[in-house]
Design a protein around this motif. Structure first.
Motif, PDB file in Angstrom:
ATOM      1  N   ALA A  49       3.412   4.155  -2.915  1.00 58.11           N
ATOM      2  CA  ALA A  49       4.142   3.004  -2.381  1.00 58.11           C
ATOM      3  C   ALA A  49       3.679   1.736  -3.089  1.00 58.11           C
ATOM      4  O   ALA A  49       2.540   1.641  -3.545  1.00 58.11           O
ATOM      5  CB  ALA A  49       3.917   2.867  -0.882  1.00 58.11           C
ATOM      6  N   ALA A  51       3.556  -2.515  -2.583  1.00 55.76           N
ATOM      7  CA  ALA A  51       3.698  -3.704  -1.740  1.00 55.76           C
ATOM      8  C   ALA A  51       3.887  -4.871  -2.704  1.00 55.76           C
ATOM      9  O   ALA A  51       3.082  -5.071  -3.608  1.00 55.76           O
ATOM     10  CB  ALA A  51       2.470  -3.916  -0.875  1.00 55.76           C
ATOM     11  N   GLN A  52       4.944  -5.628  -2.517  1.00 51.51           N
ATOM     12  CA  GLN A  52       5.309  -6.671  -3.474  1.00 51.51           C
ATOM     13  C   GLN A  52       5.414  -8.034  -2.818  1.00 51.51           C
ATOM     14  O   GLN A  52       5.773  -8.150  -1.660  1.00 51.51           O
ATOM     15  CB  GLN A  52       6.649  -6.322  -4.115  1.00 51.51           C
ATOM     16  CG  GLN A  52       7.778  -6.301  -3.082  1.00 51.51           C
ATOM     17  CD  GLN A  52       9.095  -5.848  -3.634  1.00 51.51           C
ATOM     18  OE1 GLN A  52       9.180  -5.307  -4.716  1.00 51.51           O
ATOM     19  NE2 GLN A  52      10.167  -6.056  -2.880  1.00 51.51           N
ATOM     20  N   GLN A  55      10.673  -9.408  -5.206  1.00 52.07           N
ATOM     21  CA  GLN A  55      11.422  -8.236  -5.649  1.00 52.07           C
ATOM     22  C   GLN A  55      11.232  -8.004  -7.145  1.00 52.07           C
ATOM     23  O   GLN A  55      11.065  -6.873  -7.589  1.00 52.07           O
ATOM     24  CB  GLN A  55      12.905  -8.398  -5.325  1.00 52.07           C
ATOM     25  CG  GLN A  55      13.708  -7.160  -5.647  1.00 52.07           C
ATOM     26  CD  GLN A  55      15.139  -7.262  -5.170  1.00 52.07           C
ATOM     27  OE1 GLN A  55      15.511  -8.203  -4.485  1.00 52.07           O
ATOM     28  NE2 GLN A  55      15.947  -6.295  -5.524  1.00 52.07           N
ATOM     29  N   ALA A  74       8.191   4.283  -2.632  1.00 55.57           N
ATOM     30  CA  ALA A  74       8.514   3.393  -1.514  1.00 55.57           C
ATOM     31  C   ALA A  74       8.108   1.969  -1.906  1.00 55.57           C
ATOM     32  O   ALA A  74       7.034   1.760  -2.471  1.00 55.57           O
ATOM     33  CB  ALA A  74       7.770   3.823  -0.262  1.00 55.57           C
ATOM     34  N   ILE A  75       8.984   1.011  -1.637  1.00 62.94           N
ATOM     35  CA  ILE A  75       8.693  -0.386  -1.966  1.00 62.94           C
ATOM     36  C   ILE A  75       8.788  -1.214  -0.693  1.00 62.94           C
ATOM     37  O   ILE A  75       9.805  -1.187  -0.001  1.00 62.94           O
ATOM     38  CB  ILE A  75       9.645  -0.924  -3.047  1.00 62.94           C
ATOM     39  CG1 ILE A  75       9.496  -0.090  -4.328  1.00 62.94           C
ATOM     40  CG2 ILE A  75       9.357  -2.392  -3.328  1.00 62.94           C
ATOM     41  CD1 ILE A  75      10.417  -0.500  -5.453  1.00 62.94           C
ATOM     42  N   TRP A  76       7.717  -1.949  -0.393  1.00 57.88           N
ATOM     43  CA  TRP A  76       7.610  -2.748   0.820  1.00 57.88           C
ATOM     44  C   TRP A  76       7.318  -4.199   0.465  1.00 57.88           C
ATOM     45  O   TRP A  76       6.687  -4.490  -0.538  1.00 57.88           O
ATOM     46  CB  TRP A  76       6.488  -2.222   1.713  1.00 57.88           C
ATOM     47  CG  TRP A  76       6.647  -0.789   2.076  1.00 57.88           C
ATOM     48  CD1 TRP A  76       6.123   0.290   1.423  1.00 57.88           C
ATOM     49  CD2 TRP A  76       7.410  -0.266   3.152  1.00 57.88           C
ATOM     50  NE1 TRP A  76       6.502   1.448   2.039  1.00 57.88           N
ATOM     51  CE2 TRP A  76       7.304   1.133   3.117  1.00 57.88           C
ATOM     52  CE3 TRP A  76       8.177  -0.844   4.154  1.00 57.88           C
ATOM     53  CZ2 TRP A  76       7.920   1.965   4.035  1.00 57.88           C
ATOM     54  CZ3 TRP A  76       8.790  -0.009   5.077  1.00 57.88           C
ATOM     55  CH2 TRP A  76       8.663   1.368   5.009  1.00 57.88           C
ATOM     56  N   LYS A  77       7.729  -5.086   1.327  1.00 58.74           N
ATOM     57  CA  LYS A  77       7.414  -6.509   1.185  1.00 58.74           C
ATOM     58  C   LYS A  77       5.969  -6.731   1.630  1.00 58.74           C
ATOM     59  O   LYS A  77       5.558  -6.227   2.669  1.00 58.74           O
ATOM     60  CB  LYS A  77       8.384  -7.335   2.042  1.00 58.74           C
ATOM     61  CG  LYS A  77       8.279  -8.806   1.871  1.00 58.74           C
ATOM     62  CD  LYS A  77       8.925  -9.238   0.582  1.00 58.74           C
ATOM     63  CE  LYS A  77       8.965 -10.759   0.541  1.00 58.74           C
ATOM     64  NZ  LYS A  77       9.147 -11.260  -0.773  1.00 58.74           N
TER      65      LYS A  77
END
Length: 99
Positions: A49, A51-52, A55, A74-77
């Motif tokens: 995953a 965490a960014q 974007q 998986a990409i999460w804020k």
């Protein structure tokens, strides 16, 4: 300040609950490529995953990681607390290995 002028990007890890510096890269692209190499050396991966903070940052990191990991990422804020302390342009990965 000097790190910003030289465009140095630190690569850090959490080991046994402590933040540990791994190395420093001169550009974001080189840092992401090095993170991909480190990821590949970990062995079989069960989950990955990102965490960014933005974007664009997350997409750039995901693109670099896809060179060594072909499954879904998986990409999460990034949360407000971490984002406040780390600043704009921050990206992190979380990895679960099969070992």
């Amino acid at each position: 300040m000097l790190g910003n002028v030289l465009n140095i990007k630190p690569i850090i890890a959490l080991k046994e609950g402590e933040v540990v510096p791994i190395e420093r890269a001169r550009t974001r692209g080189k840092a992401y490529a090095r993170v991909a190499q480190i990821l590949q050396s970990l062995g079989p991966i069960e989950y990955l995953a990102i965490a960014q903070s933005s974007q664009e940052t997350g997409e750039q990191l995901a693109e670099a990681l896809r060179t060594v990991y072909s499954e879904e990422i998986a990409i999460w804020k990034l949360g407000a607390v971490l984002g406040t302390h780390t600043g704009p342009g921050t990206a992190a990965i979380s990895v679960v290995t099969a070992r």
